[in-house]
Design an enzyme around this catalytic site. Structure first.
Site, mmCIF file in Angstrom:
data_model
loop_
_atom_site.group_PDB
_atom_site.id
_atom_site.type_symbol
_atom_site.label_atom_id
_atom_site.label_comp_id
_atom_site.label_asym_id
_atom_site.label_seq_id
_atom_site.Cartn_x
_atom_site.Cartn_y
_atom_site.Cartn_z
ATOM 1 N N GLU A 1 88.986 45.017 42.152
ATOM 2 C CA GLU A 1 89.632 43.492 42.516
ATOM 3 C C GLU A 1 88.083 42.735 42.318
ATOM 4 O OE1 GLU A 1 89.336 41.045 44.860
ATOM 5 O OE2 GLU A 1 90.334 41.946 46.319
ATOM 6 N N CYS B 1 87.924 37.112 49.257
ATOM 7 C CA CYS B 1 88.527 37.124 47.645
ATOM 8 C C CYS B 1 89.516 35.946 47.449
ATOM 9 C CB CYS B 1 88.587 38.408 47.244
ATOM 10 S SG CYS B 1 89.583 39.287 48.429
#
Lengths: 509, 509
Positions: free
Chosen positions: B248, B285
């Site tokens: 990720e 994120c």
């Protein structure tokens, strides 16, 4: 622009090449196929599951309508037997219709709704999740299945079912059969209103390299050699955007025969093994390559029967000159290995063409390492003698993983079969009991995959869930109903859904 | 054997390092953790879903019991606010209990049975398929979530739920918090009868490289920078056995505000954006990095409100010196770009430590390419002015993919919202309407993932289906009942199964 070269195709029965009117795809041709596929993608998704199911069934109908022509072409290009090729076409159309059923049923979407509500972390939003198509997929046709693992094969069927357009890189072994299959699929696309470019194909090794490098390609399906797969993985690693590569690669498919099974039905097992080793000239990814037989009287009888059947086997046509040469090289190299004991060969070829002799060599379990424990593509198997369970277990632990592992045992051997199953499970994707690994049913529960080097994937390439390889999840948060896929709207009962954690099954009509 | 070096840990509020009693893991320590994990794997699988659910709930209880100590440690090591860290611990324990529910429910196994019967290809065998654990998993802790994406985080929870032992590579930003969390998990493992080595951890960058190279590791979970992810992918490509890497990585999380939304509620949107950009010092994120605002009077009001709120924002402590330096560098470099118009900064730091000023810069949509369109980790956003739908669409088409994309629009803009959703879907894994991308509920329908460079995966790293990353399919063919997992035996009603194509749901107790 470079003028495209004409493609040589081959007659394996005669062992010679001839010119066809197929041409190598130039980089421009490859780019155009990718452009068309990318343009088709949103429209292809918009036709929905019903539209795509109609398309898949249309493909099956068109292939069936051209059965005689396609099989005749495959017969000429592959040297495979007529009955096998008819069976393969049946399997190919069955697979298309099966994936139509799978997408109509709709569970594969994993439709999930979590309504807004309180959570221990505070108020939660409305979340709705579904799998969507990944985008255009490159499929590499396999040499050994001119239909079922080539242009209209399993990778293509599952990608189209997912809603992803497909560009196939045809295998050089059967360009005309590939062209006939593509034409049938294009007719089906036109007849069922699919967008132009939803299926395409390119020819030639250079074209394959251009294809996987194209930024519009979002995943690659491949069935072939470990070396070929690794070469494609290297090309993919050089892309700006890494994409999933689904490779079905090398597999030795161990078969274990217990002393009790050898004693009870050694002859029948030998006959079954002989068929499984020599079917399609051994050119099957599930061919049993290693057969573990007890080094005792019953084991010896089994091996003697297998040797007798094998010695009486006619030389078989293989698919192409490369396989012909590499098979003969491997067989001859193996024969010279110190560890090899007896060696048994089938009949010498009595006709021209790329015909090879089947072979079985024998080694002791303690000597099973290095090249003798690797796949040899063709009608070849290694019989591995073992003296006791410990020696067998040690040899199994040292094996590389395979697509399959097979156990022949007697019903009373419950504990031993459990222990062997536990030992073999990390080494295979399919465990077979008292059967043979060749023959692979397309169905809901099938898995065709296994740990490296048999594949590099946590997904199957055959069976209903092969579709998952070409999908990715999307979650819509607090979305207005009008932007949601139909399957995620309130009140929709078209597919199985998980709503607030509970599975709900659509009412039966 | 090299003597292990002592680890420096940091106080971000003071901007200084101090020695701890944590040590860098030597290669021997890493190998030992992997060996223990591999040894634990079969036993851990054998405890079954009930046993693993008990373990996951035990972890939640142990973490909860140590809440004050763990949060105090995280507060000291990360500089994140107290309330945020308490919320993160709650989320972490919720996630453990959620995965316990998921495996008890059992649909994730995809249990499927096809009974033997006739098929168009001849008689078919009995096939039974289920997902099984992939084997030991390496998890890389993230800097920005010392619990929820670190030792007891989502990757760990989903791997343990799957039945795969875990070796975590702790993040250097919070070694003591990591050690406390590992100790809590080890207590839970002992209390619930799990095998030794089912969870382990290693410290240090060199240890991380040794970890992913270890042949016993079968998958890697990673949350971090694009550069860090690419470095790990390079290491994994050098292994004999390629393994799945779930990264990720980088995400700009575009937010689109339509003219109508700006006109109707520009101030509220500005306030929401301000919170989302500055929460956790922008170290999320899913932080909105690009905000598309109409270049009109209402858009100007929105931007002015955002600027005013931002200018009034206190300098925020960031996690470590590396982020402190790279954030300041990026902000300063960006300010010098020709394309940048106005620039707004938050308050200057008035205290010591790694404190950074929030910032918003403005550009025109036509100028949005290169570094200005990339992720900047920290409290920074780019406001992108657009003059009409065409200019916006063109800018969106040129964007790299993200974890999320957000649309603010008014209810009557149905067609435009649909068109934007279609355009954004290939660019994101989660589409958010009239909300903000930060805040990520752990639930059945969640997806945390998206096309490259936001991830390299077709799977989510958050939510129920994150477990699928650490499973692989196995099919048993004609197996005696005694070797089958309980869930695949005749008459079992413990989980949802597909039998001969039909889904069957267990009876409600």
């Amino acid at each position: 622009m470079v003028a495209p070269a004409q493609v040589l195709t081959a007659d394996p029965r005669g062992g010679a090449y001839y010119l066809t009117d197929i041409h190598e795809s130039t980089p421009e041709v490859v780019a155009n196929a990718c452009r068309l596929a990318a343009t088709a993608a949103p429209e292809f998704e918009a036709v929905g599951r019903e539209g795509r199911a109609r398309f898949l069934r249309g493909i099956a109908d068109e292939l069936e309508a051209e059965r005689e022509v396609i099989v005749a072409s495959a017969l000429r290009e592959t040297g495979l037997p007529d009955a096998r090729l008819h069976g393969e076409l049946t399997r190919t159309t069955f697979q298309m219709r099966f994936f139509a059923d799978v997408i109509e049923e709709g569970s594969y979407l994993e439709a999930t709704i979590d309504h807004a509500g309180d959570t221990p972390m505070g108020p939660g939003p409305d979340l709705r999740r579904m799998l969507v198509a990944i985008g255009p997929v490159a499929v590499f046709g396999a040499s050994n299945f001119p239909m079922a693992f080539s242009v209209p094969g399993g990778d293509t069927a599952s990608a189209l079912a997912a809603g992803s357009p497909v560009v196939v890189k045809d295998h050089e072994s059967h360009p005309l059969t590939s062209a006939l299959c593509l034409a049938a699929m294009e007719r089906a696309a036109a007849a069922t209103g699919m967008p132009a470019g939803v299926v395409g194909a390119v020819y030639g090794r250079a074209a394959g390299a251009v294809l996987v490098a194209d930024p519009r390609i979002k995943a690659v399906g491949f069935t072939g050699s470990l070396g070929g797969g690794e070469a494609l993985m290297t090309l993919i690693a050089q892309r700006d955007e890494p994409i999933p590569f689904y490779g079905e690669l090398a597999s030795v498919n161990p078969v274990i025969v217990t002393p009790a099974a050898a004693a009870a039905r050694g002859d029948a097992i030998a006959a079954g093994l002989h068929t499984s080793i020599t079917a399609s000239a051994g050119q099957l990814c599930t061919k049993p390559g290693l057969v573990f037989v007890p080094s005792d009287a019953a084991g010896d009888v089994l091996v003697d029967t297998l040797r007798r059947l094998l010695a009486d086997t006619d030389a078989a046509v293989v698919l192409n000159e490369r396989i012909f040469n590499s098979y003969n090289d491997t067989r001859d190299t193996t024969a010279k290995l110190d560890v090899v004991g007896r060696r048994t060969e089938g009949r010498e070829p009595s006709q021209p063409g790329w015909r090879v002799r089947a072979a079985v060599v024998e080694v002791d379990a303690a000597a099973l390492h290095g090249p003798i424990a690797q796949e040899c593509f063709g009608p070849f198997a290694v019989v591995v003698g073992y003296t006791d369970d410990d020696e067998l277990d040690e040899a199994l632990d040292a094996l590389e993983a395979s697509l399959t592992a097979t156990i022949h045992a007697e019903p009373e051997e419950t504990a031993r079969v459990s222990a062997l199953s536990t030992r073999l499970r990390p080494k295979a994707g399919r465990l077979i009991y008292n059967g043979y690994p060749t023959g692979l049913l397309v169905s809901w529960a099938q898995s065709h995959g296994g740990p490296w080097p048999s594949t590099n994937s946590i997904h199957t390439s055959v069976g209903a869930t092969a579709i998952r390889r070409f999908l990715r999840p999307v979650t819509w948060q607090d979305a207005p109903e009008s932007v949601l896929p139909i399957e995620l709207r309130d009140g929709s009962t078209s597919v199985v859904r998980r709503v607030d954690g509970q599975l709900t099954i659509p009412p039966i009509d």
